[in-house]
Design a protein around this motif. Structure first.
Motif, mmCIF file in Angstrom:
data_model
loop_
_atom_site.group_PDB
_atom_site.id
_atom_site.type_symbol
_atom_site.label_atom_id
_atom_site.label_comp_id
_atom_site.label_asym_id
_atom_site.label_seq_id
_atom_site.Cartn_x
_atom_site.Cartn_y
_atom_site.Cartn_z
ATOM 1 N N VAL A 1 -4.116 -9.817 1.949
ATOM 2 C CA VAL A 1 -2.716 -9.611 1.569
ATOM 3 C C VAL A 1 -2.407 -8.378 1.737
ATOM 4 N N LEU A 2 -3.085 -7.452 1.097
ATOM 5 C CA LEU A 2 -2.805 -6.023 0.986
ATOM 6 C C LEU A 2 -2.691 -5.254 2.163
ATOM 7 N N VAL A 3 -3.560 -5.633 3.246
ATOM 8 C CA VAL A 3 -3.575 -5.190 4.365
ATOM 9 C C VAL A 3 -2.778 -5.603 5.410
ATOM 10 N N ARG A 4 -2.303 -7.030 5.589
ATOM 11 C CA ARG A 4 -1.708 -7.485 6.712
ATOM 12 C C ARG A 4 -0.212 -7.918 6.209
ATOM 13 N N TYR A 5 0.328 -7.641 4.874
ATOM 14 C CA TYR A 5 1.432 -8.094 4.551
ATOM 15 C C TYR A 5 2.313 -7.003 3.791
ATOM 16 N N GLU A 6 3.639 -6.872 4.234
ATOM 17 C CA GLU A 6 4.672 -5.776 3.372
ATOM 18 C C GLU A 6 5.234 -6.660 2.441
ATOM 19 N N PHE A 7 5.220 -6.302 1.354
ATOM 20 C CA PHE A 7 6.102 -7.066 0.450
ATOM 21 C C PHE A 7 6.272 -6.205 -0.809
ATOM 22 N N PRO A 8 7.418 -6.415 -1.628
ATOM 23 C CA PRO A 8 7.970 -5.296 -2.767
ATOM 24 C C PRO A 8 6.882 -5.478 -3.980
ATOM 25 N N GLY A 9 6.425 -4.141 -4.507
ATOM 26 C CA GLY A 9 5.553 -4.220 -5.412
ATOM 27 C C GLY A 9 3.906 -3.892 -4.849
ATOM 28 N N HIS B 1 -6.071 -5.657 16.229
ATOM 29 C CA HIS B 1 -4.934 -6.850 16.218
ATOM 30 C C HIS B 1 -5.106 -7.463 17.556
ATOM 31 N N GLU B 2 -5.227 -6.494 18.530
ATOM 32 C CA GLU B 2 -5.344 -7.039 20.129
ATOM 33 C C GLU B 2 -6.417 -7.935 20.267
#
Length: 281
Positions: free
Chosen positions: A87-95, A171-172
């Motif tokens: 989650v910390l590597v693959r997603y951007e989110f508030p907080g 990611h490729e």
């Protein structure tokens, strides 16, 4: 001449002989000598006396709890630690930065403070314990409390081990697998999992080793009931307070042998995964 110059490229660190000598000296003073003294102390016992001390019913119960709870905690963190790293590597989110910093909190928080906080939460009158009590679930002052404390203190080892490897994963490779018709599960099993397996094993080994030797956060929530929720490090302290140095040494030696054997086995598995998948940790 050019070939010889390439072979003698200048190194930032001192030469091999000096670096190796310092490495052996440092490890000897910090690790080998203290452990060697422990082994020499235990060598003064007769085999019968050592076996009797190591196989005492209370000692066996404490060892079973320490290593069993450590194994459970490491396995739990292997699953959820990888999920957190993903989650910390693959997603951007508030907080996100706040959550990322919270992962390192068990590193900075004194273990005694962690134990008191967990006991307050999971006691029968605590915020979480009061919700579990009507369901017949008791966490504080039971082996379950030991597992909870070990999960708390060992989680960062898995997350911080897997996170950089996952961030460097191309990611490729996933896009190529998807373009060839692979499902999400097939992409994870055949592309991502082989690349992350060495880091999985490293994180698991670090979490397990950290949990086996934990003391401060466990003694508050465990209840320290002999034969029930008493961990091996606490039993060593108890024997020392009783001036039973032989029993304390025997327990410490057993922990050392089992820990070394477990970590040696994990290192063998790590080496096998490196050869099989060809990825460095």
């Amino acid at each position: 001449m050019a070939k010889r110059m390439r072979q003698r490229q200048r190194s930032i660190l001192p030469g091999f002989g000096l670096s190796l000598g310092f490495t052996i000296f440092y490890l000897g003073g910090i690790v080998i000598i203290p452990l060697g003294v422990l082994v020499l102390r235990a060598a003064g016992f007769g085999l019968g006396d050592l076996w009797a001390l190591a196989t005492h019913e209370r000692t066996v119960a404490a060892l079973q709890l320490s290593f069993g709870a450590s194994l459970i905690a490491a396995l739990v963190n292997l699953v959820f630690g990888v999920l957190i790293a993903w989650v910390l590597v693959r997603y951007e989110f508030p907080g996100k930065r706040f959550i990322d910093a919270m992962v390192d909190l068990p590193f900075a928080l004194p273990t005694a403070v962690a134990g008191i906080a967990l006991t307050t939460l999971y006691a029968q009158n605590g915020w979480i314990g009061s919700l579990l009590e009507p369901l017949g679930i008791t966490v504080a002052f039971t082996p379950a409390g030991v597992v909870i404390a070990l999960i708390f203190i060992s989680l960062p080892f898995v997350v911080r081990t897997v996170q950089p490897v996952l961030a460097d994963l191309d990611h490729e490779l996933e896009e190529a697998a998807a373009s060839l018709g692979a499902s999400r599960w097939q992409t994870f099993r055949r592309v991502i999992l082989p690349a992350l397996t060495p880091s999985f094993m490293t994180g698991f080994a670090l979490a397990f080793a950290r949990s086996v030797g934990e003391y401060g956060s466990v003694i508050f929530i465990a209840g320290n009931i002999p034969y029930v929720s008493e961990i091996a490090p606490l039993l060593i302290v108890i024997r020392l307070e009783e001036f039973d140095y032989d029993a304390a040494t025997a327990i410490a030696l057993i922990i050392l042998i089992i820990s070394f054997a477990a970590l040696f086995l994990i290192n063998l598995i790590q080496a096998w995964t490196r050869r099989r998948y060809g990825h460095a940790i």
